[in-house]
Design a protein around this motif. Structure first.
Motif, short mmCIF file in Angstrom:
data_model
loop_
_atom_site.label_atom_id
_atom_site.label_comp_id
_atom_site.label_asym_id
_atom_site.label_seq_id
_atom_site.Cartn_x
_atom_site.Cartn_y
_atom_site.Cartn_z
N GLY A 147 0.82 -1.20 0.00
CA GLY A 147 0.00 0.00 0.00
C GLY A 147 0.86 1.26 0.00
N LYS A 148 0.19 2.39 -0.18
CA LYS A 148 0.94 3.66 -0.17
C LYS A 148 1.59 3.89 1.19
CE LYS A 148 -1.98 5.76 -3.69
NZ LYS A 148 -3.06 6.72 -4.00
N ASN A 149 1.06 3.25 2.24
CA ASN A 149 1.67 3.35 3.57
C ASN A 149 2.81 2.35 3.75
OD1 ASN A 149 0.40 0.90 3.98
ND2 ASN A 149 -1.17 1.70 5.36
N ILE A 153 -0.95 -5.25 2.12
CA ILE A 153 -2.39 -5.35 2.36
C ILE A 153 -2.93 -6.54 1.59
CG2 ILE A 153 -4.61 -4.12 2.22
CD1 ILE A 153 -2.98 -1.50 1.92
N CYS A 182 -5.00 0.69 -3.98
CA CYS A 182 -5.09 1.95 -3.23
C CYS A 182 -5.87 3.00 -4.02
CB CYS A 182 -3.69 2.48 -2.92
SG CYS A 182 -2.86 1.57 -1.60
N CYS A 185 -6.94 6.98 -3.14
CA CYS A 185 -6.93 7.20 -1.69
C CYS A 185 -5.55 7.68 -1.23
CB CYS A 185 -7.29 5.89 -0.99
SG CYS A 185 -7.17 5.96 0.81
N THR A 186 -5.55 8.62 -0.28
CA THR A 186 -4.28 9.07 0.32
C THR A 186 -4.45 9.20 1.84
OG1 THR A 186 -4.90 11.38 -0.05
CG2 THR A 186 -3.50 10.35 -1.73
N ALA A 187 -5.42 8.47 2.40
CA ALA A 187 -5.76 8.63 3.82
C ALA A 187 -4.54 8.47 4.72
CB ALA A 187 -6.84 7.62 4.21
N CYS A 188 -3.71 7.46 4.45
CA CYS A 188 -2.54 7.20 5.31
C CYS A 188 -1.52 8.32 5.21
CB CYS A 188 -1.92 5.86 4.96
SG CYS A 188 -1.56 5.65 3.20
N VAL A 241 -6.37 4.30 9.60
CA VAL A 241 -7.18 5.09 8.66
C VAL A 241 -7.39 4.38 7.33
CG1 VAL A 241 -6.44 7.28 9.69
CG2 VAL A 241 -5.17 6.33 7.74
N CYS A 242 -6.73 3.26 7.15
CA CYS A 242 -6.81 2.57 5.85
C CYS A 242 -8.17 1.90 5.69
CB CYS A 242 -5.69 1.54 5.74
SG CYS A 242 -5.75 0.62 4.18
N PRO A 243 -8.89 2.20 4.61
CA PRO A 243 -10.21 1.59 4.42
C PRO A 243 -10.16 0.07 4.35
CG PRO A 243 -9.52 2.83 2.46
CD PRO A 243 -8.55 3.15 3.54
N TRP A 244 -9.03 -0.48 3.99
CA TRP A 244 -8.93 -1.95 3.88
C TRP A 244 -8.87 -2.60 5.26
CZ3 TRP A 244 -9.95 -4.24 -0.60
CH2 TRP A 244 -9.88 -3.45 -1.75
S1 SF4 Z 1 -4.98 4.36 3.51
FE1 SF4 Z 1 -5.54 4.41 1.31
S2 SF4 Z 1 -3.59 4.91 0.24
FE2 SF4 Z 1 -3.02 4.29 2.34
S3 SF4 Z 1 -2.55 2.09 2.15
FE3 SF4 Z 1 -4.76 2.23 2.71
S4 SF4 Z 1 -5.88 2.25 0.71
FE4 SF4 Z 1 -3.68 2.66 0.27
#
Ligand code: SF4
Ligand code: B12
Length: 282
Positions: A147-149, A153, A182, A185-188, A241-244
């Motif tokens: 993931g971007k973080n 995932i 991802c 999304c940029t939540a992380c 904060v990750c939707p997954w």
């Molecule tokens: S919060 Fe969004 S961008 Fe960050 S790892 Fe999760 S899905 Fe990817």
């Protein structure tokens, strides 16, 4: 790939699930992002984690650890819990149970022995106990996507899981990689309290609260005292904060607690504002 190879891979996967792992996937023993890792090291992003640079050659080439290594069996062990009370506030989820190296090691050794015997091959287990780039190899195997973080995932599982690998000289049929989900999304990246992400998939560990509270040697610079906030050991913000992870299932078998309270355990936090004594390695 031969029918025998496919049957062998099926048997290895069945054994992994039987042992209690939540996911298993098989991939090649080749890295996809070795150059990114080298750049990360060369630009000082590892901070005081010198052990990463010292074992650079091994991390870039699994065959240095296991000559003739051809395949990687990657497993995930879910550590999400439902019953975490307020007493665990400030301790990252992965550290709320017994040291994961100890939990994973016997299971991985059992899987390693099974792979070796079933395939007539040589195998080696790693759960951060050998110099292996675990996320990269696990992603190549199709255990999940990075993931971007920078966490791996897995669809339907989220990212609250440990990664374990069995390197083997057996030539096992590989699974497909999981595509990056991802999206936009940029939540992380937005939520990180210490602005540790330089961009998607790029973490400056020197700014990461997990690094500062566990791995860092030396005084913690003043600028990080406020971002660290209530975190005592590790940090989960970029996963929370990750939707997954919103519907991530709890672990089938909770990793046993090491002690009733975190303060007296092997994962007890370092004194605030001082150097972490790195009792356990992430
Ligand atoms: S919060 Fe969004 S961008 Fe960050 S790892 Fe999760 S899905 Fe990817
Ligand atoms: C050093 C280390 C840390 C460091 C640095 C983390 C980092 N992101 O680099 C610190 C102390 C900060 C840390 C923190 C945590 N860690 Co840690 N850590 C490690 C360790 C020992 C080495 C990782 C490493 O080599 N980092 C260097 C970077 C460059 O490599 P990487 O993170 O693997 O990144 C690869 C990918 O991101 C990919 N990549 C790079 N660029 C790009 C670009 C694109 C487009 C793509 C798709 C991929 C990609 O290539 C990189 C190199 O191959 C591994 C165990 C191991 N032996 O691998 C555990 C490990 C990664 N950590 C783990 C955990 C659980 C954590 C924490 C969640 C603990 C916590 N709650 O506090 C946090 C998460 C913080 C975060 N966002 O990463 C788990 C991850 C499980 C998972 N589902 O991903 C591991 C695998 C341990 C394990 N066996 O389970 N960790």
């Amino acid at each position: 790939m031969t029918l025998a190879g496919l049957a062998l891979a099926q048997a290895v996967k069945a054994r992994a699930l039987e042992l209690g792992f939540d996911r298993v996937a098989i991939g090649p023993a080749t890295l996809s992002h070795g150059a990114d890792f080298e750049r990360w090291l060369d630009t000082g992003r590892a901070g005081t984690m010198e052990y990463l640079a010292e074992t650079r050659a091994e991390r870039l080439d699994p065959a240095r650890l296991l000559p003739g290594c051809r395949s990687v069996v990657a497993v995930a062990l879910n550590y999400a819990r439902e019953d975490d009370g307020a007493e665990w506030r400030g301790v990252a989820r992965y550290a709320r149970g017994a040291d994961y190296h100890n939990v994973m090691r016997p299971l991985l050794h059992a899987l390693r022995d099974y792979v070796s015997a079933a395939a007539g091959a040589q195998s080696r287990a790693s759960v951060d106990t050998s110099a292996v780039l675990e996320r990269d190899l696990a992603a190549a195997a199709g255990l999940g996507w990075v993931g971007k973080n920078t966490n791996l995932i897995a669809p339907g599982l989220g990212s609250y899981f440990f990664i374990g690998l069995v390197l083997t000289t057996a030539d096992l049929p590989p699974d497909d990689a999981v595509p990056d989900r991802c999206g936009t999304c940029t939540a992380c990246l937005d939520a990180c309290p210490s602005a540790a992400f330089e961009g998607p998939y790029a973490l400056d560990a020197r700014r990461c609260v997990a690094y500062l509270t566990i791995e860092h040697r030396g005084p913690i610079p003043d600028e990080f005292h406020a971002p660290i906030g209530d975190w005592l050991f590790g940090c989960d913000v970029c996963q929370e904060v990750c939707p997954w992870n919103r519907h991530a299932p709890p672990a089938r078998q909770a990793v046993p607690r090491s002690t009733p309270a975190p303060c007296s355990s092997a994962t007890s936090p370092p004194p605030r504002g001082s150097a972490g004594s790195a009792r356990t390695r992430i």
